[in-house]
Motif scaffolding. Structure first.
Motif, PDB file in Angstrom:
ATOM      1  N   UNK A 134      39.115  27.639  26.379  1.00 31.62           N
ATOM      2  CA  UNK A 134      39.933  26.889  27.239  1.00 31.62           C
ATOM      3  C   UNK A 134      40.862  28.063  27.921  1.00 31.62           C
ATOM      4  N   UNK A 135      41.323  28.653  27.079  1.00 28.51           N
ATOM      5  CA  UNK A 135      42.175  30.020  27.433  1.00 28.51           C
ATOM      6  C   UNK A 135      41.544  31.084  28.358  1.00 28.51           C
ATOM      7  N   UNK A 136      40.098  31.271  27.779  1.00 26.64           N
ATOM      8  CA  UNK A 136      39.514  32.464  28.501  1.00 26.64           C
ATOM      9  C   UNK A 136      38.955  31.860  29.764  1.00 26.64           C
ATOM     10  N   UNK A 137      38.594  30.413  30.098  1.00 22.11           N
ATOM     11  CA  UNK A 137      38.256  29.914  31.256  1.00 22.11           C
ATOM     12  C   UNK A 137      39.311  30.048  32.356  1.00 22.11           C
ATOM     13  N   UNK A 138      40.870  29.766  31.701  1.00 16.33           N
ATOM     14  CA  UNK A 138      41.902  29.861  32.767  1.00 16.33           C
ATOM     15  C   UNK A 138      41.949  31.173  33.118  1.00 16.33           C
ATOM     16  N   UNK A 139      41.680  32.185  32.157  1.00 14.02           N
ATOM     17  CA  UNK A 139      41.634  33.806  32.765  1.00 14.02           C
ATOM     18  C   UNK A 139      40.668  34.077  33.609  1.00 14.02           C
ATOM     19  N   UNK A 140      39.289  33.050  33.579  1.00 15.47           N
ATOM     20  CA  UNK A 140      38.185  33.452  34.585  1.00 15.47           C
ATOM     21  C   UNK A 140      38.354  32.888  35.870  1.00 15.47           C
ATOM     22  N   UNK A 141      39.204  31.797  35.985  1.00 14.59           N
ATOM     23  CA  UNK A 141      39.258  30.975  37.023  1.00 14.59           C
ATOM     24  C   UNK A 141      39.293  31.770  38.132  1.00 14.59           C
ATOM     25  N   UNK A 142      40.337  32.752  38.264  1.00 16.27           N
ATOM     26  CA  UNK A 142      40.784  33.416  39.648  1.00 16.27           C
ATOM     27  C   UNK A 142      39.451  34.182  40.236  1.00 16.27           C
ATOM     28  N   UNK A 143      38.692  34.682  39.399  1.00 16.33           N
ATOM     29  CA  UNK A 143      37.488  35.425  39.978  1.00 16.33           C
ATOM     30  C   UNK A 143      36.475  34.571  40.520  1.00 16.33           C
ATOM     31  N   UNK A 144      36.381  33.091  40.004  1.00 19.52           N
ATOM     32  CA  UNK A 144      35.444  32.256  40.750  1.00 19.52           C
ATOM     33  C   UNK A 144      36.109  31.484  42.133  1.00 19.52           C
ATOM     34  N   UNK A 162      41.750  40.309  28.917  1.00 20.08           N
ATOM     35  CA  UNK A 162      42.514  38.984  28.238  1.00 20.08           C
ATOM     36  C   UNK A 162      41.216  38.192  27.744  1.00 20.08           C
ATOM     37  N   UNK A 163      40.261  38.084  28.548  1.00 23.40           N
ATOM     38  CA  UNK A 163      38.976  37.241  27.832  1.00 23.40           C
ATOM     39  C   UNK A 163      38.463  37.849  26.838  1.00 23.40           C
ATOM     40  N   UNK A 167      38.103  36.443  22.883  1.00 20.69           N
ATOM     41  CA  UNK A 167      36.696  36.433  22.419  1.00 20.69           C
ATOM     42  C   UNK A 167      36.584  36.688  20.801  1.00 20.69           C
ATOM     43  N   UNK A 168      37.373  37.464  20.580  1.00 26.15           N
ATOM     44  CA  UNK A 168      37.362  38.050  19.216  1.00 26.15           C
ATOM     45  C   UNK A 168      37.357  36.992  18.221  1.00 26.15           C
ATOM     46  N   UNK A 169      38.554  36.125  18.137  1.00 26.72           N
ATOM     47  CA  UNK A 169      38.349  35.198  17.121  1.00 26.72           C
ATOM     48  C   UNK A 169      37.025  34.095  17.177  1.00 26.72           C
ATOM     49  N   UNK A 170      36.540  33.910  18.210  1.00 27.09           N
ATOM     50  CA  UNK A 170      35.327  33.192  18.350  1.00 27.09           C
ATOM     51  C   UNK A 170      34.269  34.003  17.625  1.00 27.09           C
ATOM     52  N   UNK A 212      33.832  45.351  30.485  1.00 29.71           N
ATOM     53  CA  UNK A 212      35.192  45.534  30.407  1.00 29.71           C
ATOM     54  C   UNK A 212      35.846  46.902  30.371  1.00 29.71           C
ATOM     55  N   UNK A 213      35.283  47.774  29.431  1.00 26.65           N
ATOM     56  CA  UNK A 213      35.704  49.052  29.070  1.00 26.65           C
ATOM     57  C   UNK A 213      35.490  50.038  30.271  1.00 26.65           C
ATOM     58  N   UNK A 214      34.124  49.724  30.902  1.00 21.13           N
ATOM     59  CA  UNK A 214      33.596  50.812  32.140  1.00 21.13           C
ATOM     60  C   UNK A 214      32.929  49.962  32.975  1.00 21.13           C
ATOM     61  N   UNK A 215      33.656  49.442  33.878  1.00 19.54           N
ATOM     62  CA  UNK A 215      32.841  48.692  35.065  1.00 19.54           C
ATOM     63  C   UNK A 215      31.748  49.236  35.843  1.00 19.54           C
ATOM     64  N   UNK A 216      31.963  50.743  35.866  1.00 21.12           N
ATOM     65  CA  UNK A 216      30.804  51.102  36.651  1.00 21.12           C
ATOM     66  C   UNK A 216      29.749  51.853  35.616  1.00 21.12           C
ATOM     67  N   UNK A 217      29.882  51.433  34.455  1.00 28.50           N
ATOM     68  CA  UNK A 217      28.697  51.808  33.319  1.00 28.50           C
ATOM     69  C   UNK A 217      27.588  51.064  33.482  1.00 28.50           C
ATOM     70  N   UNK A 218      26.694  51.320  32.590  1.00 34.42           N
ATOM     71  CA  UNK A 218      25.237  50.808  32.444  1.00 34.42           C
ATOM     72  C   UNK A 218      25.359  49.189  32.475  1.00 34.42           C
ATOM     73  N   UNK A 219      26.422  48.747  31.784  1.00 37.33           N
ATOM     74  CA  UNK A 219      26.397  47.103  31.729  1.00 37.33           C
ATOM     75  C   UNK A 219      26.958  46.440  32.883  1.00 37.33           C
ATOM     76  N   UNK A 220      27.264  47.275  33.984  1.00 38.77           N
ATOM     77  CA  UNK A 220      27.959  46.652  35.205  1.00 38.77           C
ATOM     78  C   UNK A 220      29.198  45.957  35.178  1.00 38.77           C
ATOM     79  N   UNK A 221      29.684  45.396  36.159  1.00 35.25           N
ATOM     80  CA  UNK A 221      31.158  45.012  36.069  1.00 35.25           C
ATOM     81  C   UNK A 221      31.064  43.423  35.847  1.00 35.25           C
ATOM     82  N   UNK A 222      30.105  42.826  35.579  1.00 32.71           N
ATOM     83  CA  UNK A 222      30.252  41.435  35.260  1.00 32.71           C
ATOM     84  C   UNK A 222      30.453  41.099  33.822  1.00 32.71           C
ATOM     85  N   UNK A 223      31.403  40.217  33.475  1.00 36.59           N
ATOM     86  CA  UNK A 223      31.788  39.817  32.234  1.00 36.59           C
ATOM     87  C   UNK A 223      31.326  38.448  32.044  1.00 36.59           C
TER      88      UNK A 223
END
Length: 785
Positions: A134-144, A162-163, A167-170, A212-223
């Motif tokens: 629920x907390x992660x969804x709240x942080x992700x809502x602005x991007x949507x 923040x996401x 996510x670490x406890x999960x 998250x660490x490198x938006x321009x890296x090989x993994x892209x910018x999407x989380x």
């Protein structure tokens, strides 16, 4: 030097080898070569898929001294057959723990505590995953919801960070069961359903962390932290509900175990009372059972009268009146005044102990449909891994930014959890429902066969007719016939014959023999030694014929049919059904009155209304069988059949391609019960018959046969629904995942809902029992009466 914690754990394992502790969950059996073996039941925790059962079985078989092991993931039980001369229970439990699982003896208190802790931990993991999601969804809502350029890059990165933190406890705590299950599968050289789930979680978290660490890296910018946490929440929710369903299926067995007292009041020869553990009771002990207490062992009532509730065994809540000498069954509850009883069977020999053992064995079985799903699960999982890898490579070429998303979706959506749960959850729910209704299911595969039955064969004496036969007359060879089971002949010769026949009849459980043994006068002091129960030697019962024994004089006497005893005139065979005398010289015979059980006609009518063919089988003479068949309204009847004749009749029907069910209760029914596709044994029948049967009707009600058939039809219909749903869901979802139309969170939701739907659909079998056709007909009959 070992630590105190290790010493305590080692001592706890050593206690498992205590003989008294072993008796609570272990019984002694004979191996194929006659060697003494022990059979124990264990509760297993930490299993999350069908592949776990195979892993535990391999660990158990690897213990020197373990002869056989069977593990059921659906009921979380293991049945282990082991040689006490070569291994100990502590070694067996230690092997399960080394495999990465937890095992405790299947004793009610420990099992209940284990379930409570398991449910509490599962609920806690679910709470952590759901709260973080629920907390992660709240942080992700602005991007949507924000438009292009409305969300500043630094704010977007802050929200991603923040996401990532939430996510670490999960990942570290809530996903523990998935990672543990996957690691166990890999170290055992197997592949379980937790492997693709764990890969999907790790790939999602690693790729999102890289973005998250490198938006321009090989993994892209999407989380995908929102998809990850939502998926874990949905899956843990479904598994928590599955866990509750498995625990409900185990409740019927635990209720039976809890119905047995741990201590009893023993009365010695001087009348002094002492409360002792049930394990210290011996045959012949006198026990006082207070009002509200359970009967601690099988025995007979010593008082004039008593009332007991046998609901634990039969499902009937109405108290049963008992008179002096009546048998008392362990687990019955005394609902009247305090009573005294004499112990006749203790421990594993009691009826409730045999029922518990049979239920444990049934719950550790995996039905054929489940075994078929297990065989296909491993190659299917390998195909999933290959398919997800190919999809990732293809998307990496055409649209690299969505490659990770597609791989995760394919891994998640194709996990065959619902397929592996389709059959066992429904069958275990049906078995639990039957147990509450007073029917013990001993072989899960019998449910599938019962749904295909087209012909029901019914034994006559003691099955469809009332168990309480009455002696109608005594017929003396060359003499007179007297009504009421009493001879009106002067002298003691006939009296001694009757009493001797009664004592010999007491060695058999055939309804005719029991009726004779319970009728007439009892042995008196003037009775000859032949009438003493111990006077007979070399006693042998020939199924379908009668008893044979030697008198103290060495003569061979028989009690049974006219052809078995011999020396009966042809015109006399219609007058009496049971004869007694030396071989070839029948001296006296008895005729009996019998009546149909109150629910026998209603049972036959219900079976025939479903299009089932009903046939009455009996070794009795044709006129009596025809009369009963006409009262029942069956489609056909066969008279004068020996056990081999009944066997040939059933085999002939099977040869014509029909699926056959047999309902019986006597020793002479054991061969035909073993041959039939499905077999029912009445609860009051012989032990041999109950061990051969697929279903044991503990309540003794014939309506339970119809209810079991109706439940089997519902069960197999639900199994088919579950299978079609699981297969159809995968066929529909896989193309969506491959084409990138199914995001990981939606794949997780679909997988969790699929498993949840299968479990919920199966639990419909555990609901309140509906009024069967038999019950409706009984109500109409009673109303008309």
């Amino acid at each position: 030097m070992t630590s105190p914690t290790a010493d305590i754990a080692s001592s706890a394992l050593e206690l498992l080898d205590d003989p008294v502790a072993l008796r609570r969950h272990t019984r002694q059996i004979c191996g194929a070569g006659g060697e003494p073996l022990s059979e124990s039941s264990l509760r297993i925790s930490g299993m999350y898929c069908a592949a776990c059962a195979g892993t535990i079985e391999l660990a158990l078989i690897g213990v020197d001294g373990v002869v056989e092991a069977s593990v059921s993931a659906a009921s979380e039980r293991a049945r282990v057959c082991w040689d006490p001369r070569r291994t100990r229970m502590s070694h067996i439990v230690r092997a399960v723990r080394h495999a990465g699982y937890e095992a405790v003896p299947d004793v009610a208190a420990q099992a209940r505590e284990q379930r409570r802790q398991q449910e509490r931990q599962a609920l806690w993991r679910l709470f952590v995953a759901a709260f973080c999601a629920m907390q992660v969804m709240m942080l992700a809502t602005p991007s949507y919801v924000s438009g292009p350029g409305e969300l500043a890059p630094d704010m977007s990165r802050l929200l991603n960070w923040g996401g990532w933190v939430l996510s670490w406890p999960v990942v570290l705590f809530a996903c523990g069961p998935f990672f543990q299950g996957a690691w166990r599968s890999i170290t055992q050289g197997r592949i379980g359903m937790d492997v693709p789930v764990s890969l999907g979680i790790l790939v999602t978290f690693v790729a999102s962390s890289g973005a998250t660490f490198d938006p321009s890296g090989p993994f892209g910018s999407e989380v995908y932290f929102d998809s990850l946490t939502m998926f874990v929440s949905f899956l843990l929710g479904a598994r928590w509900l599955e866990l509750r369903a498995r625990h409900r299926a185990a409740q019927a067995l635990e209720d039976t175990v809890l119905g047995m007292p741990e201590s009893a009041v023993r009365v010695d020869a001087t009348g002094r009372e002492q409360r002792v553990p049930v394990e210290q009771l011996h045959i012949g002990d006198t026990v006082r059972v207070l009002m509200g207490e359970s009967v601690p062992a099988d025995g007979v009532l010593l008082d004039a009268a008593a009332e007991l509730s046998e609901a634990l065994l039969t499902g009937e809540s109405s108290p049963v009146a008992k008179s002096a000498g009546a048998p008392l069954v362990a687990g019955s509850v005394n609902v009247g005044v305090p009573l005294h009883m004499r112990v006749e069977r203790v421990g594993d020999d009691t009826r409730i102990a045999s029922i518990v053992a049979l239920m444990r064995e049934a719950l550790t079985q995996r039905p054929a449909a489940a075994r078929l799903a297990d065989r296909w699960a491993t190659p299917f999982l390998w195909a999933v891994l290959v398919l997800s890898g190919v999809a990732g490579i293809a998307w990496a070429v055409f649209e690299p930014s969505r490659a990770v998303w597609v791989v995760v979706s394919v891994l998640i959506v194709t996990c065959p959890c619902a397929l592996s749960l389709a059959a066992p959850t429904a069958m275990l729910a049906a078995a639990g429902r039957m147990a509450r209704d007073g029917v013990l299911l001993q072989r899960l595969d019998a449910l599938e066969a019962l749904a295909r039955v087209s012909t029901f064969y019914l034994d006559k004496t003691g099955t469809v007719t009332d168990d309480g036969l009455r002696v109608a007359g005594v017929h003396v060879v060359g003499g007179v016939a007297c009504a009421g089971g009493r001879a009106a002949v002067d002298g003691s010769a006939l009296t001694d014959l009757v009493v001797a026949a009664q004592t010999l009849a007491s060695w058999s459980r055939h309804p005719l023999a029991r009726a004779l043994a319970g009728s007439g006068r009892q042995p008196s002091e003037s009775t000859t030694s032949m009438s003493d129960r111990g006077g007979w030697t070399c006693i042998h019962e020939e199924p379908g014929q009668g008893l044979e024994a030697r008198s103290p004089d060495g003569d061979l006497w028989r009690l049974g049919s006219a052809s078995w005893v011999g020396g009966v005139a042809p015109h006399s065979t219609d007058q009496a059904r049971l004869w007694f005398g030396p071989v070839g010289r029948a001296r006296v015979g008895w005729s009996f009155d019998e009546s149909l059980r109150v629910d026998a006609r209603a049972m036959v009518d219900s079976l025939r209304s479903k299009g089932l063919h009903t046939v009455l089988l009996s070794g009795d003479q044709a006129p009596r069988v025809e009369t009963v068949a006409r009262q029942l309204g069956v489609d056909g009847w066969r008279a004068g059949l020996s056990p081999q004749g009944k066997l040939d009749e059933v085999a002939g029907t099977q040869g014509r391609g029909r699926c056959v069910a047999m309902v019986g209760d006597g020793v002479n029914d054991a061969p035909v019960l073993a041959r039939a596709d499905v077999s029912f044994a009445m609860g009051q029948g012989a032990v041999m018959v109950r061990t051969q049967a697929d279903f044991v009707v503990l309540s003794g009600r014939l309506e339970a046969v119809v209810q079991a058939h109706e439940l089997s039809l519902r069960c197999m219909r639900i199994v088919r629904q579950n299978t079609y749903w699981a297969v159809g869901y995968n066929l529909a979802a896989v193309p969506l995942a491959l084409t990138g139309m199914l995001p990981p969170w939606a794949a997780g939701l679909g997988m969790a809902c699929s498993s949840l739907w299968v479990v919920a659909n199966a639990l419909r079998l555990s609901g309140r029992k509906s009024e069967s056709g038999v019950q409706l007909r009984l109500q109409l009959a009673r109303g008309g009466a």
